[in-house]
Design an enzyme around this catalytic site. Sequence first.
Site, PDB file in Angstrom:
ATOM      1  N   GLU A 193       0.763  -1.414  -0.115  1.00  0.00           N
ATOM      2  CA  GLU A 193       0.042  -0.019  -0.023  1.00  0.00           C
ATOM      3  C   GLU A 193       0.601   1.301  -0.059  1.00  0.00           C
ATOM      4  O   GLU A 193       1.321   1.647   0.909  1.00  0.00           O
ATOM      5  CB  GLU A 193      -0.974   0.117   1.300  1.00  0.00           C
ATOM      6  CG  GLU A 193      -1.824  -1.111   1.072  1.00  0.00           C
ATOM      7  CD  GLU A 193      -3.010  -0.917   2.385  1.00  0.00           C
ATOM      8  OE1 GLU A 193      -2.775   0.191   3.073  1.00  0.00           O
ATOM      9  OE2 GLU A 193      -3.953  -1.535   2.537  1.00  0.00           O
ATOM     10  N   GLU A 239      -5.800  -7.524  -0.293  1.00  0.00           N
ATOM     11  CA  GLU A 239      -6.232  -7.453   1.092  1.00  0.00           C
ATOM     12  C   GLU A 239      -7.678  -6.780   1.396  1.00  0.00           C
ATOM     13  O   GLU A 239      -7.868  -5.657   0.692  1.00  0.00           O
ATOM     14  CB  GLU A 239      -5.261  -6.544   1.695  1.00  0.00           C
ATOM     15  CG  GLU A 239      -5.316  -6.453   3.336  1.00  0.00           C
ATOM     16  CD  GLU A 239      -4.350  -5.504   3.962  1.00  0.00           C
ATOM     17  OE1 GLU A 239      -2.878  -5.744   3.768  1.00  0.00           O
ATOM     18  OE2 GLU A 239      -4.660  -4.542   4.396  1.00  0.00           O
TER      19      GLU A 239
HETATM   20  C1  IDC Z   1      -2.494  -3.254  10.722  1.00  0.00           C
HETATM   21  C2  IDC Z   1      -2.700  -4.523  11.750  1.00  0.00           C
HETATM   22  C3  IDC Z   1      -2.672  -3.660  13.094  1.00  0.00           C
HETATM   23  C4  IDC Z   1      -1.117  -3.129  13.075  1.00  0.00           C
HETATM   24  C5  IDC Z   1      -1.069  -2.282  11.795  1.00  0.00           C
HETATM   25  C6  IDC Z   1       0.275  -1.613  11.894  1.00  0.00           C
HETATM   26  O1  IDC Z   1      -4.138  -4.883  11.707  1.00  0.00           O
HETATM   27  O2  IDC Z   1      -2.423  -4.757  14.006  1.00  0.00           O
HETATM   28  O3  IDC Z   1      -0.885  -2.345  14.110  1.00  0.00           O
HETATM   29  O4  IDC Z   1      -1.277  -2.880  10.805  1.00  0.00           O
HETATM   30  O5  IDC Z   1       1.241  -2.728  11.437  1.00  0.00           O
HETATM   31  C7  IDC Z   1      -3.810  -1.795   5.872  1.00  0.00           C
HETATM   32  C8  IDC Z   1      -2.522  -2.551   5.833  1.00  0.00           C
HETATM   33  C9  IDC Z   1      -2.514  -3.573   7.107  1.00  0.00           C
HETATM   34  C10 IDC Z   1      -3.002  -3.058   8.185  1.00  0.00           C
HETATM   35  C11 IDC Z   1      -4.504  -2.885   8.086  1.00  0.00           C
HETATM   36  C12 IDC Z   1      -5.375  -2.425   9.060  1.00  0.00           C
HETATM   37  O6  IDC Z   1      -2.074  -3.290   4.760  1.00  0.00           O
HETATM   38  O7  IDC Z   1      -0.897  -3.798   7.314  1.00  0.00           O
HETATM   39  O8  IDC Z   1      -2.844  -3.769   9.379  1.00  0.00           O
HETATM   40  N1  IDC Z   1      -4.612  -2.039   6.955  1.00  0.00           N
HETATM   41  O9  IDC Z   1      -5.198  -1.171   9.423  1.00  0.00           O
HETATM   42  N2  IDC Z   1      -4.292  -1.101   4.902  1.00  0.00           N
HETATM   43  C13 IDC Z   1      -5.597  -0.767   5.271  1.00  0.00           C
HETATM   44  C14 IDC Z   1      -5.880  -1.387   6.637  1.00  0.00           C
END
Ligand code: IDC
Length: 327
Positions: free
Chosen positions: A157, A251
């Site tokens: 992303e 995702e």
């Molecule tokens: C989130 C995890 C969370 C963590 C955060 C940072 O769910 O536990 O603290 O990342 O590492 C994304 C990302 C994905 C995110 C997820 C939710 O690709 O890494 O994971 N998210 O925020 N894009 C949109 C949402």
Amino acid sequence: MANIVLSRNGKDTPFAIHGKLHVEGSHLIDEKGQICELRGLSTHNLSTYPEYINEEAITQFTDEYGISIFRLALYSAEADGCKGYSDGDDVHRESLEKLIIKGVEICAKLGIYVLVDWHILFDYNPNMNADMSEHFWNTICPQLREYDNVIYEICNEPNMDIKRQCDETSWEDITKYANRIIPVIRKLDSEKVVIVGTPTWSQRVDQAADAPLSFDNIMYTLHFYADTHREDLREKLRYALSKNLPIFVTEFGICNAAGDGDVNDEETNLWLKLLQENKISYVLWNLSNKNETSAILKDSCTKTAGFTEDDLSPCGQRFKTMMSKRY
Ligand code: IDC
């Protein structure tokens, strides 16, 4: 060719049904020339939750939930106080590479597909760690060349500098990165599908549709979190599809973009219906027991395999249901 299992429990595996994949027009196409729709589950950060990369767990998701693809999210930079591939040391890098190989081997044994995800997030512009990305693909591609069940995802992303709230990564930035990394991959492993992230946390597929890359056999990423991203993002998807852009939802979440908050069933259903109507593949975030809505296991569940109904969070329960039906 690597040994990718074709038959298990008296049934053809997803790989037996579809074989090696390629991209044609806006679709992922299988060896028989049919559109291939894959559905599956993503790990959380491999640095923080390596324990779920085990054969018993992935077997259960394949056999009981019916996943046909599993995503290995290798964070390229530090997150949640844990070093990523780029800012960790060589020992950490090697352990992550081993985990990727292990995950791919397990998926090959199960005859399912696997996404190797260079998960940029806090390193918001993929050019930031492009040297390390190149190092990673140079290391991993020769080892995975024989695995026809593997798909590469080169930048999860692209986004903006969250702390400074500026410097949004543009489609031009991503194009520059893709033009550097895809040739590196193709030189070592010329036939795999490569998936490219899009601006604004992989939402701006419309921008990619207006200026697609010049490579064959690539797809573009759209990510959504159903309680945050709604009709206006679905419109961007429709626009990109109208331009024939091949899209893979590597995702998504059924809650908000922080991976937390309420589950939104209504919006999730609208999204899944749209994806299925357009035969788009999709992968749910995330396999962990973190105390957050998007984790499919309850935080009280400390098992790393052999999950029961009671171990599933509300998201996990919905995941099981959504895998068992069409919208
Ligand atoms: C989130 C995890 C969370 C963590 C955060 C940072 O769910 O536990 O603290 O990342 O590492 C994304 C990302 C994905 C995110 C997820 C939710 O690709 O890494 O994971 N998210 O925020 N894009 C949109 C949402």
